[in-house]
Design an enzyme around this catalytic site. Structure first.
Site, PDB file in Angstrom:
ATOM      1  N   ASP A 199       0.848  -1.178   0.000  1.00 28.30           N
ATOM      2  CA  ASP A 199       0.000   0.000   0.000  1.00 28.30           C
ATOM      3  C   ASP A 199       0.898   1.248   0.000  1.00 28.30           C
ATOM      4  O   ASP A 199       1.800   1.368  -0.824  1.00 28.30           O
ATOM      5  CB  ASP A 199      -0.965  -0.062   1.191  1.00 28.30           C
ATOM      6  CG  ASP A 199      -1.967   1.072   1.251  1.00 28.30           C
ATOM      7  OD1 ASP A 199      -2.967   1.028   0.513  1.00 28.30           O
ATOM      8  OD2 ASP A 199      -1.752   2.016   2.025  1.00 28.30           O
ATOM      9  N   TYR A 217      -1.613  11.391   2.290  1.00 28.52           N
ATOM     10  CA  TYR A 217      -2.497  11.608   1.141  1.00 28.52           C
ATOM     11  C   TYR A 217      -2.484  13.071   0.710  1.00 28.52           C
ATOM     12  O   TYR A 217      -2.492  13.382  -0.480  1.00 28.52           O
ATOM     13  CB  TYR A 217      -3.937  11.206   1.502  1.00 28.52           C
ATOM     14  CG  TYR A 217      -4.153   9.723   1.606  1.00 28.52           C
ATOM     15  CD1 TYR A 217      -4.477   8.965   0.480  1.00 28.52           C
ATOM     16  CD2 TYR A 217      -4.037   9.061   2.819  1.00 28.52           C
ATOM     17  CE1 TYR A 217      -4.689   7.597   0.565  1.00 28.52           C
ATOM     18  CE2 TYR A 217      -4.240   7.701   2.921  1.00 28.52           C
ATOM     19  CZ  TYR A 217      -4.561   6.965   1.791  1.00 28.52           C
ATOM     20  OH  TYR A 217      -4.766   5.618   1.877  1.00 28.52           O
ATOM     21  N   HIS A 233      -6.814  -6.484  -1.333  1.00 26.59           N
ATOM     22  CA  HIS A 233      -5.721  -5.560  -1.026  1.00 26.59           C
ATOM     23  C   HIS A 233      -4.859  -6.071   0.116  1.00 26.59           C
ATOM     24  O   HIS A 233      -3.686  -5.714   0.224  1.00 26.59           O
ATOM     25  CB  HIS A 233      -6.346  -4.212  -0.662  1.00 26.59           C
ATOM     26  CG  HIS A 233      -5.354  -3.119  -0.441  1.00 26.59           C
ATOM     27  ND1 HIS A 233      -4.646  -2.534  -1.462  1.00 26.59           N
ATOM     28  CD2 HIS A 233      -4.951  -2.481   0.697  1.00 26.59           C
ATOM     29  CE1 HIS A 233      -3.861  -1.589  -0.981  1.00 26.59           C
ATOM     30  NE2 HIS A 233      -4.022  -1.538   0.322  1.00 26.59           N
TER      31      HIS A 233
END
Length: 286
Positions: free
Chosen positions: A106, A213, A267
């Protein structure tokens, strides 16, 4: 947090931050750094630490900046990918590692890609779990609207304050649901989620985690550097956030790479298929 067998902990001071680090494996083994993603911390590698250390690898598994018990500097600029990659190299230097094997999942995978692209002489081998090279994400999303829909939550994370409130409410109910709803049943036990909640509620942690982010929007749209080091991409095809095409686009940037597909994994393949993942990593890294 000492219930993973064979794990020791230390605090490692880097030029800009101090990181909480889990260690395992023989000191003489090939140096290997494991980088967790959002919203995990070192504990996200709990299924890999034992088997990989038993295979002879020297494991260094940090809580990355902003996460867990590591420092959480203020400001979005502190979480730029260039800075996160520099942390990896500084961590290797703190241990005296000339070169490292680097594994990332990730967000940790994005950092691993970036580190290998910009410091190829320091990376012996690169392994990526469900994470695209940052340089391909923008162009891929523009060509594939379905990926834009999957990534729409990133827009919410750009807002100030509100995402922190939403994600910490009710003992982080939304994040707990995000993990359990996007993974196969049993991937995250209630006791695991308790550990995550403890990490998420550390002072400043949620803002630090979200700032990763927020800083991504600052990346320039330039031609991404190629990846010259041997690379293994492990990809769960049932990922609800990332399309398999991102793995293929990332592979196109590799001089020496291959993809191992996990058709039934999401994921969270390291949690769902640990035996297969551990075998693949051991064979590639050891």
């Amino acid at each position: 947090m000492t219930d993973v067998a064979g794990v020791a902990f230390r605090r490692v001071g880097l030029p800009e931050v101090s990181l909480h680090v889990a260690e395992a494996g023989p000191e003489s083994g090939p140096p290997t750094i494991l980088l967790h993603g959002f919203p995990e911390f070192w504990y996200g590698w709990r299924h890999q630490i034992g088997p990989l250390s038993e295979a002879g690898l020297r494991l260094v598994v940090p809580d990355q900046r902003g996460y867990g018990l590591s420092d959480k500097p203020q400001g979005v600029a502190a979480y730029h990918l260039d800075t996160l990659a520099a942390d990896v190299i500084a961590l290797a230097e703190a241990y005296g590692f000339a070169t490292i094997r680097l594994v990332g999942h990730d967000w940790g995978g994005l950092v691993a890609w970036w580190t290998a692209s910009h410091y190829p002489d320091r990376i012996a081998r690169l392994a990526i779990l469900n994470a695209p090279h940052p340089g391909v994400v923008g162009s891929y999303i523009r060509r594939h609207p379905g990926q834009w829909l999957r990534s729409s939550y990133v827009g919410l994370f750009q807002l100030p304050v509100l995402p922190e409130r939403l994600l910490t409410a009710g003992r982080c109910r939304a994040l707990r649901h995000a993990l359990t709803s996007s993974s196969r049943p049993g991937a995250f036990a209630p006791s695991d989620l308790d550990r995550y909640i403890e990490a998420w509620l550390q002072p400043g942690a949620m803002t630090g985690m979200l700032n990763w982010y927020r800083a991504l929007a600052q990346l320039p749209r330039t031609e991404p550097p190629r990846v010259r080091v041997p690379t293994l991409i492990l990809w769960g095809k049932q990922d609800t956030a990332l399309q398999p095409g991102l793995a293929e686009a990332s592979l196109d940037l590799c001089d020496d790479g291959r993809i191992a597909w996990y058709p039934q994994a999401t994921h969270w393949l390291a949690h769902e298929e640990p035996a297969a993942v551990n075998t693949a990593l051991r064979d590639f890294l050891a």
